[in-house]
Design an enzyme around this catalytic site. Structure first.
Site, PDB file in Angstrom:
ATOM      1  N   TYR A 172       0.834  -1.200   0.000  1.00  0.00           N
ATOM      2  CA  TYR A 172       0.000   0.000   0.000  1.00  0.00           C
ATOM      3  C   TYR A 172       0.875   1.258   0.000  1.00  0.00           C
ATOM      4  O   TYR A 172       0.633   2.196  -0.761  1.00  0.00           O
ATOM      5  CB  TYR A 172      -0.934   0.013   1.211  1.00  0.00           C
ATOM      6  CG  TYR A 172      -1.714   1.303   1.323  1.00  0.00           C
ATOM      7  CD1 TYR A 172      -2.806   1.547   0.491  1.00  0.00           C
ATOM      8  CD2 TYR A 172      -1.332   2.301   2.226  1.00  0.00           C
ATOM      9  CE1 TYR A 172      -3.502   2.744   0.553  1.00  0.00           C
ATOM     10  CE2 TYR A 172      -2.019   3.491   2.304  1.00  0.00           C
ATOM     11  CZ  TYR A 172      -3.104   3.713   1.461  1.00  0.00           C
ATOM     12  OH  TYR A 172      -3.786   4.913   1.515  1.00  0.00           O
ATOM     13  N   ARG A 219       1.826   8.615  12.621  1.00  0.00           N
ATOM     14  CA  ARG A 219       1.383   9.816  13.347  1.00  0.00           C
ATOM     15  C   ARG A 219      -0.126  10.006  13.288  1.00  0.00           C
ATOM     16  O   ARG A 219      -0.744  10.490  14.235  1.00  0.00           O
ATOM     17  CB  ARG A 219       2.064  11.048  12.738  1.00  0.00           C
ATOM     18  CG  ARG A 219       1.685  12.366  13.381  1.00  0.00           C
ATOM     19  CD  ARG A 219       2.061  13.530  12.494  1.00  0.00           C
ATOM     20  NE  ARG A 219       1.347  13.471  11.223  1.00  0.00           N
ATOM     21  CZ  ARG A 219       1.644  14.221  10.168  1.00  0.00           C
ATOM     22  NH1 ARG A 219       2.651  15.054  10.228  1.00  0.00           N
ATOM     23  NH2 ARG A 219       0.939  14.108   9.049  1.00  0.00           N
ATOM     24  N   ARG A 229     -11.229   4.524   9.350  1.00  0.00           N
ATOM     25  CA  ARG A 229     -10.291   3.741   8.543  1.00  0.00           C
ATOM     26  C   ARG A 229      -9.007   3.578   9.350  1.00  0.00           C
ATOM     27  O   ARG A 229      -8.748   4.318  10.295  1.00  0.00           O
ATOM     28  CB  ARG A 229      -9.994   4.449   7.227  1.00  0.00           C
ATOM     29  CG  ARG A 229      -9.459   5.854   7.397  1.00  0.00           C
ATOM     30  CD  ARG A 229      -9.407   6.595   6.081  1.00  0.00           C
ATOM     31  NE  ARG A 229      -8.931   7.968   6.266  1.00  0.00           N
ATOM     32  CZ  ARG A 229      -8.877   8.860   5.297  1.00  0.00           C
ATOM     33  NH1 ARG A 229      -9.260   8.532   4.087  1.00  0.00           N
ATOM     34  NH2 ARG A 229      -8.438  10.074   5.547  1.00  0.00           N
ATOM     35  N   PHE A 289      14.996  19.793  -2.293  1.00  0.00           N
ATOM     36  CA  PHE A 289      13.648  19.276  -2.526  1.00  0.00           C
ATOM     37  C   PHE A 289      13.493  17.879  -1.916  1.00  0.00           C
ATOM     38  O   PHE A 289      12.457  17.557  -1.319  1.00  0.00           O
ATOM     39  CB  PHE A 289      13.367  19.233  -4.026  1.00  0.00           C
ATOM     40  CG  PHE A 289      12.061  18.605  -4.394  1.00  0.00           C
ATOM     41  CD1 PHE A 289      10.874  19.319  -4.307  1.00  0.00           C
ATOM     42  CD2 PHE A 289      12.009  17.291  -4.835  1.00  0.00           C
ATOM     43  CE1 PHE A 289       9.665  18.735  -4.647  1.00  0.00           C
ATOM     44  CE2 PHE A 289      10.807  16.698  -5.181  1.00  0.00           C
ATOM     45  CZ  PHE A 289       9.630  17.425  -5.088  1.00  0.00           C
TER      46      PHE A 289
END
Length: 413
Positions: A172, A219, A229, A289
């Site tokens: 996932y 978290r 969920r 970035f």
């Protein structure tokens, strides 16, 4: 409370000052980028949907900036559909599985988002994103469309499947974050700003995404459970609770903390890959970035470890701490120092006898040793500059008030 945080962390106050000085308001930023029309609106969407990512994307090299802005917005649109619990299952799956084709359909918009979807405006005006996407070089379009296709298929799968095993959890997170790492790495290479090997070694890129995603999932347990969920794998939480609601129950607090610490350890295991990935990035704006979200993640996962507040609320690092991390994520040596210090902080929270103590100790010992062996000058000295500043402030304040008191007494005499 916020004022006290700034006072107790003066280096964060300094970092905040320089951040404000260096970063213009959103309208000034887009004017400085010299964009107009539909692309300017895309940068507006970027500011609306993620202020943190907006800042680092807008500082990217011009060869990448627009492409990554649009990559982010396409995936944000996809994610908004996945998150919307008001869209019927079959329709949601169709949208997710066909979104890579939708981004080629001029004029497509979606106005059926639920009332609580904060990013619904992006889908309402999505034709703007599509128009700019179609102006990108073909090789950029191909990367974005391929990642969107694979991510949409994975999201569709998990509208019907649950995260049960650790393999499910890894899969996932790969679909929703690891693939982002794949896409960004391929765009870095396609742009010519990074070596083509960056776009080929996708195992490291996957780990970059998984470290961020697993930190966020760890978290967000309270918010996710309350929303009906849970992305924590059943293989973990079922050892400590009868159901998902019991994970965050105050009556089950000790077991909930055990589950939380196990989730933290799983996320921390990606630190070596994060270090390896960042070490191969050469272009400064690309490095920042990539590095900024990673230093935020190590700070967040250390904050979460053994922290009962995570089970009650959505905890976040201090704003000043975040600005300080942004200012530090400029070189590989700086990033190594940041990780080293948070590993030291993690050691201090990892008490003997606590759940996952040995696992955390092994991770911190190895990671600190690896960082120290490659860091110029060796391991950072155990010294906190902030304590000196706080002490200096208190001493100065004491002498100021003492002098004021003495002067007042003399005047009275």
């Amino acid at each position: 409370m916020a004022f006290l945080d700034w006072v107790l962390h003066p280096t964060e106050l300094w970092a905040g000052f320089w951040y404000v000085m260096r970063h213009a308001p959103p309208d000034e930023k887009t004017n400085k980028l010299q964009v107009s029309g539909e692309m300017k609106r895309c940068y507006d969407f970027l500011e609306m949907t993620s202020r943190s990512f907006a800042a680092v994307i807008q500082e990217l090299n011009p060869k990448l900036r627009d492409g990554i802005c649009l990559f982010y917005l396409v995936l944000r649109g996809l994610d908004t559909i996945e998150d919307d619990m008001t869209i019927p299952g079959a329709k949601k799956r169709h949208l997710l599985e066909s979104f890579h084709e939708i981004i080629y359909q001029k004029g497509w918009t979606f106005k059926e988002s639920g009332p609580d979807e904060k990013d619904a405006i992006l889908l309402v005006e999505f034709e703007v994103v599509i128009a700019e996407f179609l102006r990108l070089p073909t090789e950029y379009q191909e990367v974005i469309a391929d990642i969107t296709r694979r991510m949409g298929a994975g999201m569709a799968k998990y509208t019907r499947s649950r995260v049960v095993t650790m393999d499910d959890y890894d899969e996932y997170c790969h679909y929703v974050a690891g693939l982002v790492g794949h896409g960004l790495s391929r765009l870095f290479a396609v742009s010519g700003l990074e070596d083509k090997s960056v776009g080929e070694n996708l195992e490291l890129a996957n780990s970059m995404g998984l470290f961020l995603q697993k930190t966020n999932i760890t978290r967000d347990i309270n918010e996710d459970v309350l929303d009906g969920r849970c992305f924590w794998p059943k293989a973990v939480w079922s050892k400590y609770a009868e159901n998902e609601e019991e994970i965050i129950s105050k009556r089950n607090r000790d077991n909930g903390l055990c589950a939380l610490n196990e989730m933290c350890v799983n996320a921390l295991s990606y630190i070596p890959h994060v270090m390896d990935y960042l070490s191969q990035i050469k272009e400064p704006s690309v490095f920042r970035f990539c590095a900024i979200p990673q230093v935020m993640a190590i700070a967040t996962i250390v904050l979460c470890f053994n922290n009962a507040n995570v089970l009650d609320d959505n905890v976040k690092i201090r704003k000043g701490e975040a600005l300080k991390l942004i200012s530090q994520a400029t070189t590989m040596d700086n990033v190594k120092r940041v990780f080293y210090w948070y590993l030291v902080a993690l050691e201090k929270k990892n008490h003997p006898g606590s759940h996952m103590y040995e696992e955390v100790r092994k991770i911190t010992d190895k990671a600190k040793k690896d960082i120290a062996s490659t860091l110029k000058g060796g391991a950072p000295v155990d010294f906190t500059f902030e304590y000196l500043l706080i002490g200096l402030f208190l001493v100065t304040a004491f002498f100021f008030f003492y002098s004021y008191s003495q002067s007042t007494q003399q005047q009275q005499l």
